[in-house]
Design a protein around this motif. Sequence first.
Motif, PDB file in Angstrom:
ATOM      1  N   ASN A   1       0.817  -1.200   0.000  1.00  0.00           N
ATOM      2  CA  ASN A   1       0.000   0.000   0.000  1.00  0.00           C
ATOM      3  C   ASN A   1       0.853   1.252   0.000  1.00  0.00           C
ATOM      4  OD1 ASN A   1      -2.322  -1.478   0.048  1.00  0.00           O
ATOM      5  ND2 ASN A   1      -2.565  -1.395   2.273  1.00  0.00           N
ATOM      6  N   ILE A   2       0.362   2.260  -0.689  1.00  0.00           N
ATOM      7  CA  ILE A   2       1.018   3.555  -0.708  1.00  0.00           C
ATOM      8  C   ILE A   2       0.787   4.265   0.622  1.00  0.00           C
ATOM      9  CG2 ILE A   2       1.066   5.764  -1.935  1.00  0.00           C
ATOM     10  CD1 ILE A   2       2.165   3.445  -3.506  1.00  0.00           C
ATOM     11  N   ALA A   3       1.676   5.168   0.945  1.00  0.00           N
ATOM     12  CA  ALA A   3       1.640   5.812   2.254  1.00  0.00           C
ATOM     13  C   ALA A   3       0.413   6.704   2.439  1.00  0.00           C
ATOM     14  CB  ALA A   3       2.901   6.649   2.427  1.00  0.00           C
ATOM     15  N   ASN A   4       0.242   7.170   3.690  1.00  0.00           N
ATOM     16  CA  ASN A   4      -0.924   7.955   4.044  1.00  0.00           C
ATOM     17  C   ASN A   4      -0.826   9.372   3.522  1.00  0.00           C
ATOM     18  OD1 ASN A   4      -2.136   5.840   5.559  1.00  0.00           O
ATOM     19  ND2 ASN A   4      -0.586   6.162   7.122  1.00  0.00           N
ATOM     20  N   ASN A   5      -1.958  10.151   3.710  1.00  0.00           N
ATOM     21  CA  ASN A   5      -2.040  11.443   3.044  1.00  0.00           C
ATOM     22  C   ASN A   5      -1.354  12.579   3.792  1.00  0.00           C
ATOM     23  OD1 ASN A   5      -3.892  11.415   5.112  1.00  0.00           O
ATOM     24  ND2 ASN A   5      -5.455  12.523   3.992  1.00  0.00           N
ATOM     25  N   ILE A   6      -0.882  12.376   5.009  1.00  0.00           N
ATOM     26  CA  ILE A   6      -0.009  13.343   5.676  1.00  0.00           C
ATOM     27  C   ILE A   6       1.249  12.594   6.081  1.00  0.00           C
ATOM     28  CG2 ILE A   6       0.314  14.844   7.670  1.00  0.00           C
ATOM     29  CD1 ILE A   6      -2.624  15.454   7.639  1.00  0.00           C
ATOM     30  N   ILE A   7       2.388  13.061   5.614  1.00  0.00           N
ATOM     31  CA  ILE A   7       3.644  12.383   5.899  1.00  0.00           C
ATOM     32  C   ILE A   7       4.550  13.323   6.681  1.00  0.00           C
ATOM     33  CG2 ILE A   7       3.482  10.790   3.971  1.00  0.00           C
ATOM     34  CD1 ILE A   7       5.179  12.597   2.312  1.00  0.00           C
ATOM     35  N   SER A   8       5.665  12.816   7.170  1.00  0.00           N
ATOM     36  CA  SER A   8       6.481  13.642   8.060  1.00  0.00           C
ATOM     37  C   SER A   8       7.962  13.323   7.899  1.00  0.00           C
ATOM     38  CB  SER A   8       6.076  13.423   9.516  1.00  0.00           C
ATOM     39  OG  SER A   8       6.318  12.098   9.929  1.00  0.00           O
ATOM     40  N   SER A   9       8.774  14.284   8.298  1.00  0.00           N
ATOM     41  CA  SER A   9      10.221  14.125   8.394  1.00  0.00           C
ATOM     42  C   SER A   9      10.676  14.740   9.705  1.00  0.00           C
ATOM     43  CB  SER A   9      10.945  14.803   7.229  1.00  0.00           C
ATOM     44  OG  SER A   9      10.637  14.173   6.002  1.00  0.00           O
ATOM     45  N   LYS A  10      11.621  14.066  10.373  1.00  0.00           N
ATOM     46  CA  LYS A  10      12.130  14.533  11.658  1.00  0.00           C
ATOM     47  C   LYS A  10      13.638  14.702  11.555  1.00  0.00           C
ATOM     48  CE  LYS A  10      12.335  13.198  16.550  1.00  0.00           C
ATOM     49  NZ  LYS A  10      11.952  12.156  17.535  1.00  0.00           N
ATOM     50  N   GLY A  11      14.129  15.825  11.958  1.00  0.00           N
ATOM     51  CA  GLY A  11      15.571  16.061  11.893  1.00  0.00           C
ATOM     52  C   GLY A  11      15.907  17.439  12.412  1.00  0.00           C
ATOM     53  N   GLU A  12      16.843  18.106  11.732  1.00  0.00           N
ATOM     54  CA  GLU A  12      17.190  19.464  12.127  1.00  0.00           C
ATOM     55  C   GLU A  12      17.196  20.362  10.915  1.00  0.00           C
ATOM     56  OE1 GLU A  12      21.957  20.055  12.179  1.00  0.00           O
ATOM     57  OE2 GLU A  12      21.132  19.054  13.953  1.00  0.00           O
ATOM     58  N   ILE A  13      16.986  21.634  11.169  1.00  0.00           N
ATOM     59  CA  ILE A  13      16.971  22.622  10.090  1.00  0.00           C
ATOM     60  C   ILE A  13      18.404  22.892   9.650  1.00  0.00           C
ATOM     61  CG2 ILE A  13      16.374  24.986   9.470  1.00  0.00           C
ATOM     62  CD1 ILE A  13      14.139  24.867  11.543  1.00  0.00           C
ATOM     63  N   LYS A  14      18.676  22.662   8.374  1.00  0.00           N
ATOM     64  CA  LYS A  14      20.016  22.891   7.834  1.00  0.00           C
ATOM     65  C   LYS A  14      20.133  24.269   7.184  1.00  0.00           C
ATOM     66  CE  LYS A  14      22.119  19.033   8.856  1.00  0.00           C
ATOM     67  NZ  LYS A  14      23.245  19.035   9.792  1.00  0.00           N
ATOM     68  N   GLU A  15      19.058  24.715   6.514  1.00  0.00           N
ATOM     69  CA  GLU A  15      19.109  25.999   5.816  1.00  0.00           C
ATOM     70  C   GLU A  15      17.768  26.697   5.953  1.00  0.00           C
ATOM     71  OE1 GLU A  15      20.347  25.695   1.724  1.00  0.00           O
ATOM     72  OE2 GLU A  15      21.503  23.884   2.144  1.00  0.00           O
ATOM     73  N   ILE A  16      17.796  28.027   5.981  1.00  0.00           N
ATOM     74  CA  ILE A  16      16.589  28.849   5.950  1.00  0.00           C
ATOM     75  C   ILE A  16      16.785  29.910   4.878  1.00  0.00           C
ATOM     76  CG2 ILE A  16      15.059  30.381   7.231  1.00  0.00           C
ATOM     77  CD1 ILE A  16      15.927  29.028   9.788  1.00  0.00           C
ATOM     78  N   ASN A  17      15.821  29.986   3.963  1.00  0.00           N
ATOM     79  CA  ASN A  17      15.924  30.929   2.857  1.00  0.00           C
ATOM     80  C   ASN A  17      14.545  31.502   2.598  1.00  0.00           C
ATOM     81  OD1 ASN A  17      16.556  32.426   0.623  1.00  0.00           O
ATOM     82  ND2 ASN A  17      16.873  30.665  -0.731  1.00  0.00           N
ATOM     83  N   SER A  18      14.376  32.769   2.912  1.00  0.00           N
ATOM     84  CA  SER A  18      13.078  33.409   2.765  1.00  0.00           C
ATOM     85  C   SER A  18      12.056  32.624   3.577  1.00  0.00           C
ATOM     86  CB  SER A  18      12.700  33.499   1.284  1.00  0.00           C
ATOM     87  OG  SER A  18      11.481  34.194   1.135  1.00  0.00           O
TER      88      SER A  18
ATOM     89  N   VAL B   1      13.306  19.687  14.599  1.00  0.00           N
ATOM     90  CA  VAL B   1      11.962  19.930  14.073  1.00  0.00           C
ATOM     91  C   VAL B   1      11.377  18.634  13.531  1.00  0.00           C
ATOM     92  CG1 VAL B   1      12.811  20.549  11.766  1.00  0.00           C
ATOM     93  CG2 VAL B   1      10.576  21.381  12.521  1.00  0.00           C
ATOM     94  N   THR B   2      10.076  18.457  13.729  1.00  0.00           N
ATOM     95  CA  THR B   2       9.324  17.430  13.022  1.00  0.00           C
ATOM     96  C   THR B   2       8.356  18.143  12.100  1.00  0.00           C
ATOM     97  OG1 THR B   2       9.482  15.860  14.853  1.00  0.00           O
ATOM     98  CG2 THR B   2       7.778  15.448  13.211  1.00  0.00           C
ATOM     99  N   ALA B   3       8.463  17.883  10.814  1.00  0.00           N
ATOM    100  CA  ALA B   3       7.654  18.579   9.813  1.00  0.00           C
ATOM    101  C   ALA B   3       6.592  17.643   9.268  1.00  0.00           C
ATOM    102  CB  ALA B   3       8.545  19.093   8.679  1.00  0.00           C
ATOM    103  N   TYR B   4       5.374  18.146   9.161  1.00  0.00           N
ATOM    104  CA  TYR B   4       4.263  17.402   8.577  1.00  0.00           C
ATOM    105  C   TYR B   4       3.860  18.096   7.285  1.00  0.00           C
ATOM    106  CZ  TYR B   4       3.988  15.276  13.206  1.00  0.00           C
ATOM    107  OH  TYR B   4       4.278  14.612  14.368  1.00  0.00           O
ATOM    108  N   TYR B   5       3.660  17.302   6.232  1.00  0.00           N
ATOM    109  CA  TYR B   5       3.362  17.883   4.925  1.00  0.00           C
ATOM    110  C   TYR B   5       2.619  16.859   4.078  1.00  0.00           C
ATOM    111  CZ  TYR B   5       7.765  15.360   4.150  1.00  0.00           C
ATOM    112  OH  TYR B   5       8.747  14.412   4.138  1.00  0.00           O
ATOM    113  N   GLY B   6       1.987  17.335   3.020  1.00  0.00           N
ATOM    114  CA  GLY B   6       1.277  16.445   2.110  1.00  0.00           C
ATOM    115  C   GLY B   6       2.250  15.739   1.193  1.00  0.00           C
ATOM    116  N   PRO B   7       1.799  14.632   0.556  1.00  0.00           N
ATOM    117  CA  PRO B   7       2.705  13.843  -0.281  1.00  0.00           C
ATOM    118  C   PRO B   7       2.994  14.451  -1.651  1.00  0.00           C
ATOM    119  CG  PRO B   7       0.523  12.863  -0.270  1.00  0.00           C
ATOM    120  CD  PRO B   7       0.478  13.999   0.710  1.00  0.00           C
ATOM    121  N   MET B   8       2.376  15.595  -1.976  1.00  0.00           N
ATOM    122  CA  MET B   8       2.652  16.223  -3.265  1.00  0.00           C
ATOM    123  C   MET B   8       3.928  17.057  -3.159  1.00  0.00           C
ATOM    124  SD  MET B   8      -1.088  17.310  -4.745  1.00  0.00           S
ATOM    125  CE  MET B   8      -1.565  18.205  -3.274  1.00  0.00           C
TER     126      MET B   8
END
Length: 599
Positions: free
Chosen positions: A315-332, A376-383
């Motif tokens: 099965n393909i993953a769910n409609n809200i996915i996440s990544s956990k780590g640290e912020i490496k860069e910030i741009n705008s 940071v733990t980021a939640y985002y859509g699969p698109m």
Amino acid sequence: MKKIKVLTVAIVLSSFITPMIPVNASVIPKPVYNSNGQVVGATKALPTPLPAIPATEINLPADYNILDTLEVDVTGDGIADKIYLAGHKIPSNLPAAKDLSVTVKSGADESLTTYWLDKVGGYQPHLFAGDFTGDKIADVYVETASGGSGGWSYHNIVSFNGSEPKELFGIKDNNANNITGKFVDGWKVALTNTTDETTLTVGVSERREDYLRLGIYDKEGKVQKETQIMSAPFIKLEPIDIDNDGVYELKGMQSLSGAYRADRLAEVETILKYTGINWQSQSTLIMASSMTSGDSINALAEESVTNVANQMDGNIANNIISSKGEIKEINSKRIRIVGEGSYKDIVLNSNDTTNIVSAENGTPIEFQDLKPGDAVTAYYGPMVTKSMPPQGNAIALIVGTPAKGSAGMYMKVANVKENQDGSVQVLCTNGDRLVTISPDVFEQTTAIKEGSELVVWYDVMTMSMPGQAKATKVVLLPARADIKVHVGAGVISVNGRELALDKDDSIITRGNIVMLPLRVIAESLGYDVIWDGGQNAVELRNAMNSTATMRIGSKNYEKSKSTIQLDYAPELVNEKTLVPAEFFTNVLQLKVEISNSHV
């Protein structure tokens, strides 16, 4: 006399173990040999570029996409072959695919050989070529991220050296853990190597209060309820040539849990080598966690051959996915996050609808207050885009590491059940978490509705599906509209992104009724839109196989085998299907905000 080998054990005296993050083998340049021992190619780090082609050119269906390529000799004739990894992408704007296949186009005669990977689908599938058998001919390795919260992946290895392709490692081999175990008297867990029945004992007295509460032990440390430990699939399998003989082994990491999923007892690192018949465990490293100085761990294991087995679906993953780590860069208004999860390296856009809160207490954080190095733990859509790293739109950012206890977790509510005691049970839209929230924890439980966005904290979650937990803290995030319609300007935005409407995408108002173009909105939400001209019907289907159907002129809408009657039927205008705005609110359970403004 049997040959004995000591099972290496590492004891980690902490409340958790930092998981192994293996190097991605597909970016390590390694030579690829032919049957004469000559170097004829290399792995993905030194690729021979292949031009983009439609899948039909390699006899695959037109709705398939080429996902990755290599050009190396995998047939053993000394001539580099073209290898194509292809899959049915669902929908086409997602980095997800199902029904994956590997096709080899012979460098000698351009004949095609296709091998279909059994029940494999997921995110960012990629190729690696290396010799796993010792015949000095490269085999094809495919890794596909499941996208699930556990971060595990599917792994396949296929040999094309022969008259027919042969799968060396597949879906039944994705759980090579031959360790079982159970709680025993004396605040201990007995682990057993199932191949030779040798045992390992782990002291767990540090967790006695939790196990007393769950009824596993009595106060004297005697087992009251038999409880088996649980093992997880491979988090990662890394092709690695440990002894530098040109033949790759597999190094994998798995988790062992006790009373519940988060009750992490140990990590198991296994080295596997292919024998020509099956995969043999070369060594096992067990890292036990959370042990006091009085606890003990002992092990002795014999060398053994492991037939590994696992029954997982594709099965393909769910409609809200996440990544956990640290912020490496910030741009705008963009941040780059490196760590683990659905994507290990991703760039996310933050906009006015992105919730940014503290992991400790849920208080809002301004984007300008973020800085490189923040956890940071980021939640985002699969698109997301197909770029490297991929880019997407952040739904929520949970920032920081609490001084005590667990971090808050984002969830969007799919269903709410009210209980007689005033508590509510909320199911998240991914369907994998069911959380009970009591008035003592969150006073305004009646304010939690379908579509609400929460940050929740809990200590324990069961291994059931969905996992169940009791919230210890809850923050209700401000409501937002998923879809905004500015009638005067003819503008539609979805999750903060303005849609590109063509001249036939009409917004029609009739009194209080607003009719909206279906296809452009549904596709932006991740749905495939399928038109049936014979039935004058439209079907929506997303990556989770969630469906909605309707017929032109009928007020009955079907959603997951349920019929919902609305006041207005879909209609065709300029060969475009228009639906009432209430279709998105009542059928798809989304928020819609309509204004007469010119933006």
